[in-house]
Design a protein around this motif. Structure first.
Motif, PDB file in Angstrom:
ATOM      1  N   VAL A  11       0.867  -1.176   0.000  1.00  0.00           N
ATOM      2  CA  VAL A  11       0.000   0.000   0.000  1.00  0.00           C
ATOM      3  C   VAL A  11       0.903   1.226   0.000  1.00  0.00           C
ATOM      4  O   VAL A  11       1.734   1.393   0.896  1.00  0.00           O
ATOM      5  CB  VAL A  11      -0.939   0.028   1.218  1.00  0.00           C
ATOM      6  CG1 VAL A  11      -1.800   1.290   1.203  1.00  0.00           C
ATOM      7  CG2 VAL A  11      -1.832  -1.213   1.252  1.00  0.00           C
ATOM      8  N   ASP A  12       0.760   2.066  -1.027  1.00  0.00           N
ATOM      9  CA  ASP A  12       1.579   3.274  -1.161  1.00  0.00           C
ATOM     10  C   ASP A  12       0.782   4.503  -0.775  1.00  0.00           C
ATOM     11  O   ASP A  12      -0.455   4.516  -0.824  1.00  0.00           O
ATOM     12  CB  ASP A  12       2.047   3.453  -2.609  1.00  0.00           C
ATOM     13  CG  ASP A  12       2.929   2.320  -3.091  1.00  0.00           C
ATOM     14  OD1 ASP A  12       3.499   1.605  -2.240  1.00  0.00           O
ATOM     15  OD2 ASP A  12       3.041   2.153  -4.324  1.00  0.00           O
ATOM     16  N   VAL A  13       1.518   5.552  -0.416  1.00  0.00           N
ATOM     17  CA  VAL A  13       0.920   6.869  -0.214  1.00  0.00           C
ATOM     18  C   VAL A  13       1.206   7.702  -1.459  1.00  0.00           C
ATOM     19  O   VAL A  13       2.366   7.893  -1.841  1.00  0.00           O
ATOM     20  CB  VAL A  13       1.482   7.565   1.040  1.00  0.00           C
ATOM     21  CG1 VAL A  13       0.875   8.961   1.179  1.00  0.00           C
ATOM     22  CG2 VAL A  13       1.211   6.736   2.291  1.00  0.00           C
ATOM     23  N   LEU A  14       0.148   8.201  -2.089  1.00  0.00           N
ATOM     24  CA  LEU A  14       0.295   9.010  -3.301  1.00  0.00           C
ATOM     25  C   LEU A  14       0.659  10.450  -2.945  1.00  0.00           C
ATOM     26  O   LEU A  14       0.481  10.874  -1.789  1.00  0.00           O
ATOM     27  CB  LEU A  14      -1.008   8.967  -4.097  1.00  0.00           C
ATOM     28  CG  LEU A  14      -1.414   7.585  -4.631  1.00  0.00           C
ATOM     29  CD1 LEU A  14      -2.823   7.620  -5.202  1.00  0.00           C
ATOM     30  CD2 LEU A  14      -0.417   7.118  -5.677  1.00  0.00           C
ATOM     31  N   PRO A  15       1.166  11.223  -3.888  1.00  0.00           N
ATOM     32  CA  PRO A  15       1.536  12.617  -3.600  1.00  0.00           C
ATOM     33  C   PRO A  15       0.395  13.445  -3.024  1.00  0.00           C
ATOM     34  O   PRO A  15       0.630  14.372  -2.234  1.00  0.00           O
ATOM     35  CB  PRO A  15       1.959  13.144  -4.978  1.00  0.00           C
ATOM     36  CG  PRO A  15       2.474  11.943  -5.693  1.00  0.00           C
ATOM     37  CD  PRO A  15       1.578  10.822  -5.252  1.00  0.00           C
ATOM     38  N   ASP A  16      -0.863  13.131  -3.407  1.00  0.00           N
ATOM     39  CA  ASP A  16      -1.993  13.899  -2.884  1.00  0.00           C
ATOM     40  C   ASP A  16      -2.506  13.363  -1.553  1.00  0.00           C
ATOM     41  O   ASP A  16      -3.529  13.815  -1.041  1.00  0.00           O
ATOM     42  CB  ASP A  16      -3.136  13.911  -3.902  1.00  0.00           C
ATOM     43  CG  ASP A  16      -3.705  12.520  -4.182  1.00  0.00           C
ATOM     44  OD1 ASP A  16      -3.216  11.544  -3.579  1.00  0.00           O
ATOM     45  OD2 ASP A  16      -4.645  12.414  -5.002  1.00  0.00           O
TER      46      ASP A  16
END
Length: 301
Positions: free
Chosen positions: A165-170
């Motif tokens: 699970v990644d954190v996106l720039p937004d």
């Protein structure tokens, strides 16, 4: 992620077995849709299965990528990943006694045209190929090999393990799944997206937000697919899973898990006890209802 042999229920302090609350995972949902009898053998009977060479390779590659993302971002290099293959294999053998002999030990009939050295080299090739799909130094990973559990009500518990699970720039979330098999085709792509929607729905219930992106990384071909779901779509998907779970519970009540012959039969480990192939199923052990007071989801259900 390719799964090992179906797990057993954990022991109780009194020496018995905890009958764990059944849950729905992407793998077992796929089993029931493919062949209800296969679902029964894996989720209810919990019959043991040895993985194929390809499945074990996928397990090893997933373990290497998990360790890669435990490193600081700038240290996630091809050389670092290659150095993780050996230790990951050693830990896999320690945690899975007998698997090396089962797949690479002496045998009367040669099942594969390659031996252990070639197999390990193919795992190294997949790890190296990962870097052609994305640059892990630019990824902000929130979690790897994340266990997600979500109670949707009406007895439906979702359970699964998300590769990443990644954190996106937004600030949004991206669900990532690694595929180590062949290049995607129409059926395989639909099955993989079913799995990602499953995880997206579980994360929606756990974190209250729809993941902004679902991404499939096909390491073998160097391709990737991306999809952005919306809340309405995931709510409709909830109804699909609920209907599937109702069908599973009805089969569990009656014991009528009917076999379904198809192309997947050639890979099935249980053809010898399948009526479609002249076999006889073992006596139905009954649906694994949970003991009073337990609230644990079963890996295999």
């Amino acid at each position: 992620m390719p799964a090992p042999a179906p797990p057993v229920d954990p022991p109780r302090e009194d020496g018995g077995r905890v009958r764990r609350r059944p849950a729905l995972s992407p793998s077992r949902a796929g089993d029931f849709r493919t062949c209800p009898l296969l679902y029964r053998y894996r989720a209810v009977d919990k019959l043991p299965e040895h993985p194929s060479h390809a499945q074990l390779r996928g397990t090893l590659v997933h373990a290497v990528l998990e360790r890669l993302f435990a490193l600081p971002p700038l240290d996630r290099t091809p050389a670092a990943a290659a150095a993780l293959v050996g230790p990951a294999w050693v830990d896999l053998v320690i945690g899975w006694p007998g698997i090396a002999d089962a797949l690479f030990g002496p045998r009367d009939v040669e099942e594969e045209t390659f031996g252990f050295a070639d197999w390990l080299a193919s795992a190294h090739e997949l790890v190296a190929a990962y870097f052609t799909v994305e640059d892990p130094r630019a990824v902000t990973a929130d979690a790897v090999e994340l266990l997600v559990e979500s109670d949707l009500g009406e007895g439906l518990m979702l359970r699964g393990v998300v590769d990443r699970v990644d954190v996106l720039p937004d600030g949004g979330l991206r669900v990532v799944d690694y595929k180590t098999g062949r290049a995607p085709h129409e059926f395989g792509e639909a099955s993989a997206m079913f799995q990602l929607k499953f995880y997206a729905l579980a994360l929606l219930h756990e974190r209250g937000a729809v993941p902004g992106e679902l991404r499939l990384l096909y390491l073998r071909s160097g391709e990737w697919l991306s999809y952005s779901p919306d809340r309405g779509e995931l709510e409709r998907f909830t109804r699909v899973l609920a209907a599937l779970w109702d069908a599973i519970r009805e089969a569990g009540r009656t014991g009528e898990f009917l076999p379904r012959r198809g192309s997947a039969c050639r890979f099935c480990a249980h053809k010898a006890i399948c009526p479609e192939w002249g076999g006889t199923p073992p006596p139905y052990p009954g649906w694994p209802e949970a003991d009073p007071g337990t609230d644990l989801a079963a890996d295999g259900a």
